[in-house]
Design a protein around this motif. Structure first.
Motif, PDB file in Angstrom:
ATOM      1  N   LYS A 118       0.920  -1.287  -0.003  1.00 25.13           N
ATOM      2  CA  LYS A 118       0.063  -0.110  -0.037  1.00 25.13           C
ATOM      3  C   LYS A 118       0.881   1.431  -0.034  1.00 25.13           C
ATOM      4  O   LYS A 118       0.663   2.462  -0.813  1.00 25.13           O
ATOM      5  CB  LYS A 118      -0.885   0.071   1.197  1.00 25.13           C
ATOM      6  N   SER A 119       1.974   1.245   0.934  1.00 24.62           N
ATOM      7  CA  SER A 119       2.749   2.479   0.895  1.00 24.62           C
ATOM      8  C   SER A 119       3.437   2.666  -0.269  1.00 24.62           C
ATOM      9  O   SER A 119       3.635   3.770  -0.886  1.00 24.62           O
ATOM     10  CB  SER A 119       3.513   2.275   2.054  1.00 24.62           C
ATOM     11  N   TRP A 120       3.773   1.574  -0.805  1.00 23.39           N
ATOM     12  CA  TRP A 120       4.834   1.549  -2.016  1.00 23.39           C
ATOM     13  C   TRP A 120       3.947   1.936  -3.257  1.00 23.39           C
ATOM     14  O   TRP A 120       4.344   2.807  -3.766  1.00 23.39           O
ATOM     15  CB  TRP A 120       5.161  -0.290  -2.295  1.00 23.39           C
ATOM     16  N   PHE A 184      -1.147  10.065   3.496  1.00 23.03           N
ATOM     17  CA  PHE A 184      -1.577   9.939   4.955  1.00 23.03           C
ATOM     18  C   PHE A 184      -1.299   8.636   5.262  1.00 23.03           C
ATOM     19  O   PHE A 184      -2.180   7.531   4.915  1.00 23.03           O
ATOM     20  CB  PHE A 184      -2.925  10.554   5.176  1.00 23.03           C
ATOM     21  N   GLU A 185      -0.145   8.101   5.827  1.00 23.89           N
ATOM     22  CA  GLU A 185      -0.131   6.524   6.060  1.00 23.89           C
ATOM     23  C   GLU A 185      -0.866   6.178   7.397  1.00 23.89           C
ATOM     24  O   GLU A 185      -0.946   7.055   8.385  1.00 23.89           O
ATOM     25  CB  GLU A 185       1.468   6.549   6.436  1.00 23.89           C
ATOM     26  N   GLU A 186      -1.389   5.047   7.441  1.00 23.04           N
ATOM     27  CA  GLU A 186      -1.862   4.468   8.634  1.00 23.04           C
ATOM     28  C   GLU A 186      -3.018   5.086   9.064  1.00 23.04           C
ATOM     29  O   GLU A 186      -2.897   5.667  10.542  1.00 23.04           O
ATOM     30  CB  GLU A 186      -0.673   4.130   9.745  1.00 23.04           C
ATOM     31  N   ILE A 187      -3.846   5.880   8.507  1.00 23.08           N
ATOM     32  CA  ILE A 187      -4.688   7.005   9.107  1.00 23.08           C
ATOM     33  C   ILE A 187      -5.608   6.233  10.033  1.00 23.08           C
ATOM     34  O   ILE A 187      -5.938   7.007  10.816  1.00 23.08           O
ATOM     35  CB  ILE A 187      -5.822   7.288   7.753  1.00 23.08           C
TER      36      ILE A 187
END
Ligand SMILES: Nc1ncnc2c1ncn2[C@@H]1O[C@H](COP(=O)(O)OP(=O)(O)O)[C@@H](O)[C@H]1O
Ligand SMILES: [Mg+2]
Length: 394
Positions: A118-120, A184-187
């Motif tokens: 996902k982050s990638w 926005f990571e790990e919201i």
């Protein structure tokens, strides 16, 4: 009397620059830097229309993410063939939907298990769409509204009062001003109050600064949008509020479905990382195959020949497999012959499979005894894997 040695407080010698070779001393570069040539080649060949403020058309963004073509381009004054590599492996339809969402009024939420990329994917989408993947907020239980909106340089505010130049903008504000994407990571790790701050940003497309007498609104330029990620494992920690849910399009990122794709991912990503660490090592395809097979079988609790086995309590994501491949390469380099062997894989696998729960050791042991042993008769690699695992779990 022994002379006291002078403490060496000199700065360490600078590493010699390597002759002409472009080796960056940064451990990791953002996608827009690392893949600058591919992005330039796509921009030069882009014939489609681009949404306002986008660097590339949606079709070219998709092409950047899924790869598969070679483009002629002028890179630094030289005519070159630039292969566009695949960044995200999986269903191209997922990527297409993500891109369409980002061109719309709604924000994008990538949801899935940890380690599914996902982050990638979010980094690559930002790099391709706005040329900047670094406007990022990492959501935690400690994230505050100030992290999302803005804060003040307190010393200067005490001396001079609140002025625009004393304001410290958040990544959100920077993205709004430049018409870029905010990541926005790990919201879902953020508490609901903080999530609510995003609702106003997404609906008004503005941030109010009541402390400033004039110019107290920052309006988003066209092109501004948000890519958020959330782990399904965190679900229930903080559910997204209904108001926020409505402003996001959800795109689910599945665990890689088939073994062939997973092997491709592990092969390509570990090769990239090995290069990054300057290791004179290559992991032979059969070794990657063995690693991917072990991961897949233990993860699903079933072997390819249909034997049921114990499942450990950890998620064995593709990302973990990539980590094991890199660790194996490092130990082969430092303590072995440089060639990655099944023993290197076995030794470095254990930390991925056995995390909180010691009982997971049993799962690994059972796998070695039942599955690896049976294959060992026909294949030396499995024998080696089996022997090292048993030695380690005894
Ligand atoms: N489908 C995929 N395509 C490409 N790389 C992947 C995929 N799944 C996992 N990876 C790799 O796994 C690593 C971790 O992925 P990451 O984006 O941090 O996972 P997540 O954010 O979902 O927890 C990255 O190096 C990424 O390249
Ligand atoms: Mg992530």
């Amino acid at each position: 009397m022994a002379k006291k040695t002078k403490p060496s407080d000199e700065t360490p010698a600078q590493a010699e620059p390597t002759n002409g070779a472009q080796v960056s001393d940064q451990l990791r570069e953002p996608a827009e830097v690392r893949y600058a040539d591919q992005l330039a080649a796509l921009a030069q060949n882009d014939k489609d229309e681009r949404p306002a403020s986008w660097r590339l058309s949606p079709r070219s963004v998709l092409r950047y993410v899924v790869g598969g073509v070679t483009l002629k381009a002028d890179i630094g004054g030289k005519a070159m063939d630039v292969p566009i590599t695949r960044k995200f492996f999986g269903d191209d339809g997922i990527v297409e939907r993500a891109i369409v969402t980002l061109a719309s009024e709604r924000a994008l939420l990538l949801v899935g298990e940890p380690g599914t990329g996902k982050s990638w994917l979010s980094e690559h989408l930002s790099a391709a769409i706005c040329g900047n993947s670094t406007l990022t907020i990492q959501g935690t239980a400690g994230t505050t509204e100030e992290h999302i909106k803005y804060s003040w340089n307190i010393a200067r505010v005490i001396a001079e009062g609140p002025r625009p130049e004393n304001l410290i903008p958040s990544p959100t504000m920077l993205a709004m001003r430049s018409g870029a994407l905010l990541r926005f990571e790990e919201i879902t790790r953020c508490v609901p109050d903080v999530q609510d701050a995003l609702v106003s940003i997404l609906s008004d497309k503005a941030i109010a600064i009541p402390e400033l007498p004039d110019a107290n609104m920052v309006w988003a330029k066209t092109g501004f949008n948000i890519i958020a990620t959330a782990n399904t494992r965190d679900q229930g920690v903080n559910e997204l509020s209904a108001a926020l849910k409505r402003r996001f399009n959800y795109v689910h990122i599945p665990i890689v479905g088939d073994q062939k794709t997973e092997i491709e991912i592990v092969q390509q990503r570990s090769a990239e990382l090995i290069q990054r660490y300057n290791l004179p090592t290559r992991i032979a395809p059969p070794i990657i195959q063995l690693l991917a097979t072990v991961f897949r079988e233990i993860r699903s609790g079933k072997t390819t020949d249909g034997v049921s086995i114990k499942k450990p309590s950890t998620t064995l994501s593709t990302a973990e497999a990539i980590g094991v491949a890199l660790d194996a390469a490092l130990s082969a380099r430092f303590f072995g012959s440089g060639q990655v062997t099944p023993a290197d894989i076995a030794r470095n696998l254990i930390g991925s499979i056995v995390k909180e729960d010691k009982a997971d050791l049993e799962a690994l042991k059972e796998y070695a005894v039942i599955v690896a042993k049976k294959r060992a008769a026909k294949d030396k690699s499995w024998q080696e894997f089996h022997d090292v695992v048993l030695e380690m779990v005894k």
